[in-house]
Design a protein around this motif. Structure first.
Motif, mmCIF file in Angstrom:
data_model
loop_
_atom_site.group_PDB
_atom_site.id
_atom_site.type_symbol
_atom_site.label_atom_id
_atom_site.label_comp_id
_atom_site.label_asym_id
_atom_site.label_seq_id
_atom_site.Cartn_x
_atom_site.Cartn_y
_atom_site.Cartn_z
ATOM 1 N N SER A 51 0.849 -1.201 0.000
ATOM 2 C CA SER A 51 0.000 0.000 0.000
ATOM 3 C C SER A 51 0.871 1.233 0.000
ATOM 4 N N SER A 52 0.560 2.159 -0.926
ATOM 5 C CA SER A 52 1.294 3.434 -1.043
ATOM 6 C C SER A 52 2.799 3.220 -1.150
ATOM 7 N N GLY A 53 3.180 2.178 -1.877
ATOM 8 C CA GLY A 53 4.601 1.948 -2.109
ATOM 9 C C GLY A 53 5.323 1.243 -0.974
ATOM 10 N N SER A 54 4.651 0.993 0.153
ATOM 11 C CA SER A 54 5.295 0.332 1.282
ATOM 12 C C SER A 54 4.951 -1.158 1.286
ATOM 13 N N LEU A 55 5.785 -1.951 1.956
ATOM 14 C CA LEU A 55 5.587 -3.390 2.058
ATOM 15 C C LEU A 55 5.463 -3.775 3.526
ATOM 16 N N ARG A 56 4.488 -4.614 3.825
ATOM 17 C CA ARG A 56 4.322 -5.109 5.191
ATOM 18 C C ARG A 56 4.048 -6.600 5.126
ATOM 19 N N LEU A 57 4.801 -7.370 5.920
ATOM 20 C CA LEU A 57 4.614 -8.820 5.925
ATOM 21 C C LEU A 57 3.175 -9.181 6.288
ATOM 22 N N ASN A 58 2.574 -10.048 5.485
ATOM 23 C CA ASN A 58 1.254 -10.560 5.837
ATOM 24 C C ASN A 58 1.423 -11.906 6.560
ATOM 25 N N LEU A 136 11.946 10.792 -5.675
ATOM 26 C CA LEU A 136 10.607 10.396 -5.247
ATOM 27 C C LEU A 136 10.332 8.919 -5.515
ATOM 28 N N THR A 137 11.006 8.343 -6.509
ATOM 29 C CA THR A 137 10.789 6.929 -6.833
ATOM 30 C C THR A 137 11.879 6.036 -6.245
ATOM 31 N N SER A 138 12.624 6.588 -5.275
ATOM 32 C CA SER A 138 13.661 5.836 -4.541
ATOM 33 C C SER A 138 14.873 5.487 -5.398
ATOM 34 N N GLY A 139 15.062 6.179 -6.515
ATOM 35 C CA GLY A 139 16.274 5.975 -7.302
ATOM 36 C C GLY A 139 17.465 6.713 -6.718
ATOM 37 N N LEU A 140 17.205 7.687 -5.831
ATOM 38 C CA LEU A 140 18.253 8.462 -5.177
ATOM 39 C C LEU A 140 18.000 8.511 -3.671
ATOM 40 N N ASP A 141 19.092 8.651 -2.924
ATOM 41 C CA ASP A 141 18.976 8.866 -1.481
ATOM 42 C C ASP A 141 18.975 10.355 -1.162
ATOM 43 N N ARG A 155 5.947 17.439 -0.795
ATOM 44 C CA ARG A 155 5.286 16.467 0.080
ATOM 45 C C ARG A 155 6.091 15.177 0.158
ATOM 46 N N GLY A 156 6.355 14.751 1.386
ATOM 47 C CA GLY A 156 7.095 13.517 1.583
ATOM 48 C C GLY A 156 8.598 13.691 1.564
ATOM 49 N N THR A 157 9.085 14.936 1.363
ATOM 50 C CA THR A 157 10.522 15.185 1.345
ATOM 51 C C THR A 157 10.895 16.277 2.336
ATOM 52 N N ILE A 158 12.162 16.306 2.688
ATOM 53 C CA ILE A 158 12.710 17.342 3.567
ATOM 54 C C ILE A 158 13.793 18.090 2.797
ATOM 55 N N HIS A 159 13.792 19.421 2.916
ATOM 56 C CA HIS A 159 14.820 20.248 2.300
ATOM 57 C C HIS A 159 15.731 20.803 3.400
ATOM 58 N N ARG A 160 17.014 20.685 3.186
ATOM 59 C CA ARG A 160 17.979 21.276 4.120
ATOM 60 C C ARG A 160 18.934 22.164 3.342
ATOM 61 N N ARG A 161 19.100 23.389 3.812
ATOM 62 C CA ARG A 161 20.030 24.310 3.143
ATOM 63 C C ARG A 161 21.453 23.886 3.469
ATOM 64 N N GLU A 266 21.083 29.939 -2.775
ATOM 65 C CA GLU A 266 21.112 28.831 -1.827
ATOM 66 C C GLU A 266 21.228 27.494 -2.541
ATOM 67 N N ILE A 267 21.949 26.590 -1.907
ATOM 68 C CA ILE A 267 22.058 25.218 -2.388
ATOM 69 C C ILE A 267 21.389 24.325 -1.351
ATOM 70 N N HIS A 268 20.450 23.499 -1.815
ATOM 71 C CA HIS A 268 19.648 22.675 -0.917
ATOM 72 C C HIS A 268 19.928 21.194 -1.140
ATOM 73 N N ALA A 269 19.785 20.427 -0.063
ATOM 74 C CA ALA A 269 19.747 18.971 -0.147
ATOM 75 C C ALA A 269 18.313 18.534 0.087
ATOM 76 N N VAL A 270 17.837 17.626 -0.735
ATOM 77 C CA VAL A 270 16.467 17.119 -0.612
ATOM 78 C C VAL A 270 16.553 15.609 -0.380
ATOM 79 N N TYR A 271 15.803 15.133 0.595
ATOM 80 C CA TYR A 271 15.782 13.692 0.856
ATOM 81 C C TYR A 271 14.395 13.296 1.336
ATOM 82 N N ASN A 272 14.122 12.016 1.289
ATOM 83 C CA ASN A 272 12.807 11.527 1.653
ATOM 84 C C ASN A 272 12.581 11.615 3.152
ATOM 85 N N ARG A 273 11.413 12.114 3.514
ATOM 86 C CA ARG A 273 11.087 12.330 4.918
ATOM 87 C C ARG A 273 11.011 11.010 5.692
ATOM 88 N N LYS A 274 10.520 9.959 5.035
ATOM 89 C CA LYS A 274 10.263 8.705 5.728
ATOM 90 C C LYS A 274 11.549 7.925 5.986
#
Length: 292
Positions: A51-58, A136-141, A155-161, A266-274
């Protein structure tokens, strides 16, 4: 079914996401996803709820993980019987850097990352939009860009200067002598090597020109700050580059800084929030200015 399929399933289950498992295994995410599907087809059962790109053991996956835990625990016992000089698996850190910021971001910032032998750091450059999609598609960290964060797509990402470089107005020494007295108005109508519309620096420089009612004669456009500097050295026109570029120029006696462009560069780093990995957080600390 083979041992690799079970190993891939076990790593996915323990890492929690396909992207992290792929980095640990040194595989592409699509390849790993295909291998997981093969195993599920063999058993005729789904092992994860998706669900929503995540995996959970059933329930099926929890039964399987009990067995693989025992399998790989025994494998570790077997390895301990024959100790050797086996090297631990290398973690991968995928970093994208926008083409417009590559040369204005201090290269030495990456040296600390490259020195870490436990992490394979891979840096690639490309268009801002393409690399943002890869993040956003997990091809980059991690994604490094000079484009200000857009709240509509963060949405779903964090920006750090990471840094706020100073930009200097530069010109050949002889031309600078004529222009210096009337700065910045003396730049009006003068040949100018500008940035392309793909660079965030262009917006800030244009704002500076509008503020001072200056309309330079744009004779060329480029996003490479070294190319702009070299064009100035050749007398093509004046330019605007990060001050650090001027300081490292061998032929500094041929060009000079006539002033500073006020603006927000400014130069920013963007990474996934989760759940960012410890490697991403460590890289941020190495890449950022101390005050950022």
């Amino acid at each position: 079914m083979n041992f690799n399929h079970l190993h891939y399933f076990h790593v996915i289950a323990t890492e929690g996401t396909l992207s992290r498992a792929a980095k640990r295994l040194g595989l592409s995410q699509p390849t790993l996803s295909a291998q997981l599907r093969n195993l599920e087809e063999y058993f005729g059962r789904k092992l994860f709820d998706r669900s929503s790109g995540s995996l959970r053991l059933n329930a099926n996956g929890r039964k399987a993980i009990e067995v693989t835990h025992e399998m790989f625990r025994l494998g570790e016992r077997l390895e301990s019987l024959f100790p050797g000089e086996r090297r631990s698996p290398v973690t991968r850190l995928e970093i994208g850097i926008a083409t417009s910021v590559v040369r204005s971001f201090a290269v030495e910032r990456f040296i600390g990352l490259f020195r870490n032998k436990d992490v394979l750091t891979r840096v690639r450059q490309g268009d801002h939009e393409y690399l943002h999609h890869e993040l956003l598609t997990s091809g980059l960290d991690l994604f490094i860009t000079d484009t200000p964060p857009d709240k509509r797509v963060t949405r779903g990402t964090i920006h750090r200067r990471l840094s706020s470089p100073d930009f200097a107005i530069i010109a050949p020494v002889r031309a600078a002598r004529k222009l210096a007295a009337g700065m910045p108005e003396s730049l009006h109508g003068q040949p100018f090597v500008h940035y392309s519309s793909h660079s965030a620096a262009r917006f800030e420089i244009d704002q500076y020109f509008r503020k001072h009612r200056i309309e330079p004669d744009v004779v060329a456009e480029a996003d490479d700050v070294y190319l702009i500097r070299d064009a100035v050295l050749e007398g093509i026109g004046f330019g605007v580059v990060p001050s650090s570029i001027l300081r490292e120029t061998v032929d500094r006696h041929k060009i000079t800084a006539m002033g500073r462009v006020e603006g927000t560069f400014e130069i920013h780093a963007v990474y996934n929030r989760k759940d960012p990995t410890k490697e991403v957080l460590a890289a941020l600390d190495l890449l950022a200015d101390p005050e950022s």
